[in-house]
Write an enzyme that holds these catalytic residues in place. Structure first.
Site, PDB file in Angstrom:
ATOM      1  CG  ASP A 192      -1.670   1.326   1.140  1.00 20.34           C
ATOM      2  OD1 ASP A 192      -1.839   2.077  -0.060  1.00 20.34           O
ATOM      3  OD2 ASP A 192      -2.704   0.909   2.558  1.00 20.34           O
ATOM      4  CG  ASP A 414      -3.785   5.395  -3.775  1.00 20.41           C
ATOM      5  OD1 ASP A 414      -2.906   5.499  -3.277  1.00 20.41           O
ATOM      6  OD2 ASP A 414      -5.171   5.247  -3.541  1.00 20.41           O
TER       7      ASP A 414
END
Length: 537
Positions: A192, A414
């Site tokens: 992540d 992202d």
């Protein structure tokens, strides 16, 4: 030209959806015990291996030590190694329907976007270094990580691990295989870039989600060390608000992280040895990296879909990327293969300076924004100037792209969000431009989720308008059509871009990043991107 692809693979996105804060977490926090958790039978069955030539962060190895934070040195002496991780996709479940896959992806994206926005507004992820600076009596120690004696200047190595798509587990995240503890045991963690803290479910697990394989047991590892609540490093993690006082000198540093929709992790902040697979010139060798800061989670809830925990790649000091800086420098990159690639073909995650990428003739750079007082230190912000559809610059107000002084707005790159999202009115303008410039295909006005969608029945090569992003510094990112249009059915193709509310974050998601080699260079504060067949990296 748009080639037919399997939409089910749209759900290959890299990180967890952030989730809402729960009142039960405060109870969990109060219940945290000092010292090592009690052991139980949930330990890994993988045999232990001994490794020489340790790579060391020089972090404090005792739970009662107060030597200060082991911030990583900015030294750039040219002796940094290269770490390459292989990101392996699993075969998607053939029973998954395309509409269902997109619906689940967009729902998870929506939760994540809300949580990211909340983190900005509520400042839940404050700059950890600023917090330490306010502790006048606690001065962090700047130390350089120790490299193995067998390494010499100019050595170029690659760390190879496996990262799998979690689609077969009902998840869209990528999983990275890591070896933790001494002896090392195997665990799969979610990767992540929107998070900093590395954490894993730990024995005793008082309240844990279902994972594939046994829980990590710190009592089974000789290299596990708790961090004391009086250690300056304890200020790097997030306690509940307000934080609870340190009751005893040896008390373990507790942490609490929330991710936006009832997902959270609570436990002990500690250091441990992570073993990596270092390769050079085709030769592979396992190397332990000592004193990696991580969370040993005893209460964990949320949408983690079979993973044992999470490996963070954000900009903050706790992320795995930041903790590897003294060994591999201040950059990492990844290259995601296209969605039709054979499952044996790996995507790649590389720590360190990739010479082949830097020499790529079509490598472009744009600046990463820093220095905004209220912006979250985890995120990778870029400054967009304009959007082009079909070669024309769209009439989008300049203020739409600004990262405001209160931390709202702005655009991030992202890896954890599937599609790209643009704050209103940008999304409406982009959508209208595609509708106006797409000719010859019937518009499906009542199709759910995505808009616009077109009926392309009987058309072999679908021609759709170009899409580009121009940044304030002049860089332009041109996307292939398969990165912003997707097939929902055999004869239906839809724009893979959605909107967020005005003043919210705009996000360039990983669907748009596939078959680009993306470089995050934090030392030079820049983002690089080069079109590439990622299967060949």
């Amino acid at each position: 030209m748009l080639v037919r692809v399997s939409l089910g693979l749209v759900v290959l996105f890299l990180s967890i959806s952030y989730a809402a804060f729960e009142a039960t977490a405060r109870i969990h926090y109060d219940r945290i015990k000092t010292g090592n958790p009690n052991s139980n039978s949930n330990i890994s069955s993988l045999a232990g291996i001994e490794f020489p030539d340790h790579m060391i962060f020089n972090a404090v190895s005792s739970s009662t030590s107060t030597n200060g934070c082991s911030y990583l040195n900015d030294d750039d002496d040219g002796s940094k190694k290269i770490v390459k991780l292989h990101l392996k996709q699993r075969q998607i479940d053939s029973k998954t329907e395309p509409k269902s896959s997109v619906l689940k992806s967009t729902m998870r994206d929506s939760i994540r976007i809300q949580a990211l926005h909340t983190r900005v507004i509520e400042k839940k992820n404050q700059n950890a270094i600023s917090r330490l600076n306010k502790q006048s009596s606690l001065k962090p120690v700047i130390e350089k990580a120790g490299a193995p004696e067998s390494y010499t200047d100019g050595f170029s190595g690659q760390l190879v691990a496996t990262l799998e798509s979690g689609v077969s587990l009902g998840s869209g995240e990528y999983f990275i295989d890591v070896f933790i503890g001494t002896p090392p045991k195997h665990f799969s963690l979610i990767l992540d870039t929107g998070s900093d803290l590395n954490w894993i479910q730990c024995v005793p697990c008082y309240d844990c989600f279902e994972q594939t394989g046994p829980y990590y047991d710190p009592n089974e590892s000789s290299s596990y060390r708790n961090i004391s609540c009086q250690d300056p490093r304890c200020n790097l993690v997030s306690p509940p608000d307000p934080p609870l006082p340190c009751k005893t000198e040896n008390q373990t540093c507790p942490y609490y992280y929330w991710y936006g929709d009832s997902s959270n992790t609570t436990g002990d902040f500690a250091v441990e040895t992570f073993t990596v697979n270092l390769t050079s010139n085709g030769n592979s060798e396992f190397k332990p990296v000592e004193n990696v800061m991580f969370g040993c989670g005893h209460w964990n809830r949320g949408l983690f879909h079979g993973a044992a925990g999470l490996l963070g790649l954000g900009r903050g000091p706790l992320s795995f990327a930041s903790q590897l800086q003294s060994l591999y420098g201040h950059s990492f990159s990844y290259c995601l293969v296209d969605r039709n690639s054979d499952t044996n073909v790996s995507s790649k995650l590389i720590f360190g300076e990739d010479k082949s990428l830097l020499n790529h003739p079509n490598l472009n750079f744009t600046s990463l924004l820093t220095g905004k007082e209220n912006s979250v230190d985890t995120f990778y912000y870029v400054q967009i100037k304009s959007i082009l559809v079909g070669g024309d610059i769209l009439p989008i107000p300049e203020e739409t792209w600004r990262l405001s002084t209160d931390g709202t707005g702005g655009t991030i790159v992202d890896s954890g969000t599937t599609l790209s999202y643009f704050a209103d009115p940008t999304y409406k303008i982009i959508k209208e431009a595609f509708v106006n410039k797409t000719k010859g295909y019937p518009l499906l006005k009542d199709f759910p989720i995505l808009n616009p969608c077109y009926n392309v029945s009987g058309i072999e090569n679908v021609e759709l308008p170009d899409f580009s992003i121009e940044f304030l510094d002049g860089a332009v990112w041109n996307f292939p059509v398969e990165n912003y249009f997707i097939w929902l059915e055999d004869d239906v193709v839809c724009l893979a871009i959605l909107g967020t509310p005005r003043s919210a974050l705009s996000i360039i998601g990983n669907y748009q990043q596939q078959n680009f080699h993306i470089l995050y260079d934090t030392k030079k504060s820049r983002l690089g991107y080069a079109p590439m067949k990622c299967a060949d990296v």
